[in-house]
Design a protein around this motif. Structure first.
Motif, PDB file in Angstrom:
ATOM      1  N   UNK A 165       0.835  -1.212   0.000  1.00 29.91           N
ATOM      2  CA  UNK A 165       0.000   0.000   0.000  1.00 29.91           C
ATOM      3  C   UNK A 165       0.864   1.255   0.000  1.00 29.91           C
ATOM      4  N   UNK A 166       1.796   1.325   0.943  1.00 30.45           N
ATOM      5  CA  UNK A 166       2.605   2.545   1.088  1.00 30.45           C
ATOM      6  C   UNK A 166       3.606   2.699  -0.054  1.00 30.45           C
ATOM      7  N   UNK A 167       4.214   1.594  -0.466  1.00 29.60           N
ATOM      8  CA  UNK A 167       5.188   1.665  -1.559  1.00 29.60           C
ATOM      9  C   UNK A 167       4.489   2.043  -2.864  1.00 29.60           C
ATOM     10  N   UNK A 168       3.325   1.458  -3.116  1.00 31.16           N
ATOM     11  CA  UNK A 168       2.598   1.730  -4.355  1.00 31.16           C
ATOM     12  C   UNK A 168       2.142   3.176  -4.443  1.00 31.16           C
ATOM     13  N   UNK A 169       1.618   3.692  -3.331  1.00 34.11           N
ATOM     14  CA  UNK A 169       1.180   5.101  -3.331  1.00 34.11           C
ATOM     15  C   UNK A 169       2.353   6.017  -3.690  1.00 34.11           C
ATOM     16  N   UNK A 170       3.511   5.781  -3.086  1.00 34.61           N
ATOM     17  CA  UNK A 170       4.688   6.583  -3.389  1.00 34.61           C
ATOM     18  C   UNK A 170       5.100   6.494  -4.847  1.00 34.61           C
ATOM     19  N   UNK A 171       5.103   5.280  -5.394  1.00 33.61           N
ATOM     20  CA  UNK A 171       5.523   5.086  -6.781  1.00 33.61           C
ATOM     21  C   UNK A 171       4.569   5.757  -7.757  1.00 33.61           C
ATOM     22  N   UNK A 172       3.269   5.555  -7.560  1.00 28.13           N
ATOM     23  CA  UNK A 172       2.295   6.118  -8.499  1.00 28.13           C
ATOM     24  C   UNK A 172       2.248   7.646  -8.429  1.00 28.13           C
ATOM     25  N   UNK A 173       2.398   8.194  -7.242  1.00 30.60           N
ATOM     26  CA  UNK A 173       2.421   9.656  -7.121  1.00 30.60           C
ATOM     27  C   UNK A 173       3.628  10.241  -7.853  1.00 30.60           C
ATOM     28  N   UNK A 174       4.768   9.582  -7.713  1.00 25.29           N
ATOM     29  CA  UNK A 174       5.968  10.066  -8.393  1.00 25.29           C
ATOM     30  C   UNK A 174       5.830   9.918  -9.913  1.00 25.29           C
ATOM     31  N   UNK A 175       5.206   8.825 -10.365  1.00 21.18           N
ATOM     32  CA  UNK A 175       4.977   8.656 -11.803  1.00 21.18           C
ATOM     33  C   UNK A 175       4.031   9.737 -12.338  1.00 21.18           C
ATOM     34  N   UNK A 176       3.019  10.080 -11.547  1.00 21.86           N
ATOM     35  CA  UNK A 176       2.110  11.151 -11.964  1.00 21.86           C
ATOM     36  C   UNK A 176       2.855  12.480 -12.095  1.00 21.86           C
ATOM     37  N   UNK A 177       3.736  12.755 -11.154  1.00 24.20           N
ATOM     38  CA  UNK A 177       4.525  13.982 -11.220  1.00 24.20           C
ATOM     39  C   UNK A 177       5.386  13.993 -12.483  1.00 24.20           C
ATOM     40  N   UNK A 178       5.975  12.836 -12.800  1.00 22.89           N
ATOM     41  CA  UNK A 178       6.805  12.729 -14.003  1.00 22.89           C
ATOM     42  C   UNK A 178       5.990  12.995 -15.271  1.00 22.89           C
ATOM     43  N   UNK A 194      13.357   1.667  -8.963  1.00 23.36           N
ATOM     44  CA  UNK A 194      13.694   2.290  -7.677  1.00 23.36           C
ATOM     45  C   UNK A 194      12.755   1.796  -6.589  1.00 23.36           C
ATOM     46  N   UNK A 195      11.453   1.775  -6.885  1.00 20.28           N
ATOM     47  CA  UNK A 195      10.483   1.351  -5.877  1.00 20.28           C
ATOM     48  C   UNK A 195      10.433  -0.166  -5.714  1.00 20.28           C
ATOM     49  N   UNK A 196      10.871  -0.908  -6.713  1.00 15.32           N
ATOM     50  CA  UNK A 196      11.007  -2.358  -6.550  1.00 15.32           C
ATOM     51  C   UNK A 196      12.054  -2.668  -5.483  1.00 15.32           C
ATOM     52  N   UNK A 197      13.164  -1.948  -5.518  1.00 16.66           N
ATOM     53  CA  UNK A 197      14.215  -2.116  -4.512  1.00 16.66           C
ATOM     54  C   UNK A 197      13.690  -1.741  -3.124  1.00 16.66           C
ATOM     55  N   UNK A 198      12.992  -0.624  -3.021  1.00 18.04           N
ATOM     56  CA  UNK A 198      12.443  -0.171  -1.733  1.00 18.04           C
ATOM     57  C   UNK A 198      11.456  -1.200  -1.179  1.00 18.04           C
ATOM     58  N   UNK A 199      10.605  -1.747  -2.043  1.00 13.00           N
ATOM     59  CA  UNK A 199       9.613  -2.731  -1.628  1.00 13.00           C
ATOM     60  C   UNK A 199      10.276  -3.983  -1.059  1.00 13.00           C
ATOM     61  N   UNK A 200      11.320  -4.470  -1.717  1.00 12.85           N
ATOM     62  CA  UNK A 200      11.995  -5.676  -1.258  1.00 12.85           C
ATOM     63  C   UNK A 200      12.728  -5.450   0.067  1.00 12.85           C
ATOM     64  N   UNK A 201      13.329  -4.284   0.217  1.00 22.02           N
ATOM     65  CA  UNK A 201      14.008  -3.979   1.474  1.00 22.02           C
ATOM     66  C   UNK A 201      13.016  -3.896   2.632  1.00 22.02           C
ATOM     67  N   UNK A 202      11.863  -3.305   2.382  1.00 23.21           N
ATOM     68  CA  UNK A 202      10.839  -3.207   3.424  1.00 23.21           C
ATOM     69  C   UNK A 202      10.286  -4.591   3.783  1.00 23.21           C
ATOM     70  N   UNK A 203      10.096  -5.450   2.792  1.00 16.92           N
ATOM     71  CA  UNK A 203       9.616  -6.812   3.047  1.00 16.92           C
ATOM     72  C   UNK A 203      10.597  -7.570   3.929  1.00 16.92           C
ATOM     73  N   UNK A 204      11.894  -7.400   3.658  1.00 16.54           N
ATOM     74  CA  UNK A 204      12.918  -8.060   4.467  1.00 16.54           C
ATOM     75  C   UNK A 204      12.864  -7.582   5.919  1.00 16.54           C
ATOM     76  N   UNK A 205      12.675  -6.284   6.109  1.00 20.41           N
ATOM     77  CA  UNK A 205      12.599  -5.730   7.466  1.00 20.41           C
ATOM     78  C   UNK A 205      11.405  -6.302   8.237  1.00 20.41           C
ATOM     79  N   UNK A 206      10.245  -6.337   7.588  1.00 21.05           N
ATOM     80  CA  UNK A 206       9.032  -6.832   8.244  1.00 21.05           C
ATOM     81  C   UNK A 206       9.149  -8.317   8.566  1.00 21.05           C
ATOM     82  N   UNK A 207       9.708  -9.097   7.642  1.00 21.89           N
ATOM     83  CA  UNK A 207       9.875 -10.542   7.864  1.00 21.89           C
ATOM     84  C   UNK A 207      10.759 -10.803   9.087  1.00 21.89           C
TER      85      UNK A 207
END
Length: 516
Positions: A165-178, A194-207
């Motif tokens: 949810x949080x990663x997607x909102x950030x990515x789509x908002x930035x794409x809209x700005x672009x 860029x957001x694929x990397x952020x998503x994977x790092x966050x998943x690792x932290x939560x796990x």
């Protein structure tokens, strides 16, 4: 360890719905802006490359599903060593998969122009755009993607939904700005990796936060590897089947017709798959719980649960089909205009495609929970071959109609009819498949009746946003009243409705958000 299946399923569904709202609404907004600023050909190019990467991702072979299934038993037995060994094995496999996708993806570069019929935007470097898509796919396999299997196996899909949810909102908002400010196609694309990397790092932290006792280490016994190999073999052919059904449609349309038609098809397909993804929240949320039930409860109990879930799910599927049938064209006219619309016969085929796709969903949950991928290998191969052959033959002579019809034919006769026999042959052995088919025939007939009356009412309405809202109201009220009137006296209705309500009551009377 016995998982709290009802609580987890409902919690997963709640966060899954929120996640889907984000991952449907924001892409829709981005897609709308994209069409208006860059045009349909650019959108068709995105669809084509996404489809190509889906085909290349076949090299994953289905290891993720096999690993999750293999974790059900050690989780139930609190066998930490086996879970750790599975994670270690999965980590190594994903690195190999990422390497293979990268190599084959690069080998495909010289053939990219052959996959497009007609022209493509002159200012686009096909190779550069394709390499961004390739990198976005490959990088995820090297960055903690294996840890999502651990979260899924413990039936905590809600954690993955929160991350997304949080990663997607950030990515789509930035794409809209672009798109709105920079108006540069390449900058828009670079946001994805860029957001694929952020998503994977966050998943690792939560796990690591929720499951600190588990880490990739140890070696799997030979018999466990052999079991995974067998399941992966069956899963691989199932993945081939899924790819030929979805990704190859866009590739064939691009080859036979062109990028604009590919974009139009994918606009319709986007709406359909948005509904499919929302419905998948339910099936994804219950899969781990059903796997736990298959491991610990009787076949008779699981069959009774399957029938109740199937009844409720086909009610929901039928209602969604009716909404698509009555709302597709009015919505498309408002959204993209008549110049980017298909004729109504294509809508009829897409609606039939959607309903047929939903016929086997609950059955498939039990196939996955029982680990019957290997037993399904011939069905998957037959469907894949039939779909590819029919896509080529019917697509070449009948265009988009032929490609949709090809998928529909293979889906009904091979996936539904033949695939249903397998779960009864290998798991629900004492039950009659004829009863299952008759129930589905009855559900389909009722859906047709509801669809006829709903469409009849909607036919008197005009175009425009106001009348579209009235259509939505009609589609919510009319078919469900008819469904209730026709279903309410059935025995399965009297069993299924109290059963599902009891699941919600059990969540209300307990602390659903306590630990993991």
């Amino acid at each position: 360890m016995r998982l709290n299946r009802s609580q987890n399923a409902i919690r997963n569904s709640a966060f899954g719905i929120l996640n889907k709202i984000v991952t449907i609404l924001f892409p829709f907004i981005v897609r709308t802006v994209f069409i208006n600023i860059l045009g349909a050909e650019y959108l068709g190019l995105n669809s084509l490359f996404s489809s190509i990467l889906s085909v290349l991702s076949l090299t994953e072979l289905g290891f993720s599903s096999a690993i999750v299934f293999s974790m059900y038993k050690p989780i139930a037995q609190d066998d930490t060593d086996t879970i750790n060994a599975l994670l270690c094995f999965y980590k190594r496999v994903y690195r190999v998969v990422g390497t293979v996708i990268c190599v084959f993806g690069l080998l495909l570069v010289p053939f990219l122009p052959e996959l497009i019929n007609g022209t493509y935007p002159e200012d686009v470097n096909l190779i550069a755009v394709y390499l961004v898509y390739l990198f976005n796919t490959v990088i995820s396999y090297f960055m903690y993607a294996y840890l999502s299997a651990l979260i899924s196996a413990f039936q905590r899909e809600d954690l993955l939904s929160r991350i997304n949810i949080f990663i997607s909102i950030g990515m789509y908002l930035l794409q809209l700005i672009c798109l709105l400010i920079v108006k540069n196609y390449y900058v828009y694309l670079l946001v994805m990796p860029v957001f694929t990397v952020v998503n994977n790092l966050r998943t690792a932290y939560v796990a690591k936060k929720y499951f600190p006792d588990y880490t990739p280490k140890g070696t799997l016994p030979a018999e466990v590897k052999s079991d995974i190999k067998e399941k992966v073999s069956g899963l691989f052919v199932s993945k081939i089947c899924s790819v030929t059904r979805n990704s190859f449609d866009s590739i064939f349309i691009s080859m036979f017709i062109g990028l604009t038609e590919t974009a139009i098809y994918n606009n319709y397909y986007f709406i359909m798959t948005s509904i499919v993804s929302v419905m998948s929240i339910f099936t994804n949320s219950i899969t781990a719980g059903v796997g736990n039930s298959v491991s610990m409860d009787s076949v008779e109990k699981n069959y009774a649960d399957m029938r109740k879930m199937n009844f409720l799910y086909m009610w929901l599927s039928g209602w969604c089909t009716i909404c698509l049938f009555c709302l597709y064209q009015p919505f498309m006219k408002i959204w993209v205009g008549e110049e980017l619309m298909f004729p109504f016969p294509a809508v009829v085929l897409i609606c039939a495609y959607f309903y047929t796709l939903k016929l086997g969903d609950i059955r498939t949950v039990y196939v996955q929970a029982a680990g019957l991928w290997w037993e399904n290998r011939y069905r998957a191969v037959a469907e894949a071959v039939a779909n590819l052959a029919l896509n080529y033959l019917l697509g070449k002579y009948f265009g988009v109609y032929g490609i949709i019809a090809a998928t529909l034919i293979s889906l009904f006769f091979i996936n539904y009819c033949y695939g249903s026999q397998l779960i009864f042959r290998y798991y629900f052995k004492e039950q009659k498949i004829s009863r299952y088919f008759l129930e589905h025939t009855f559900y389909f007939a009722v859906t047709c009746i509801c669809c006829f009356f709903t469409y009849f009412v909607c036919a008197f309405m005009k175009d425009g946003i106001f009348w579209f809202m009235i259509r939505i109201t009609v589609c919510v009220i009319v078919p469900n009243i008819i469904y209730f009137l026709l279903y309410s006296r059935l025995k399965i209705f009297k069993e299924a409705v109290p059963w599902i309500l009891s699941k919600f009551r059990s969540l209300k009377n307990s602390d659903a958000f306590d630990g993991h």
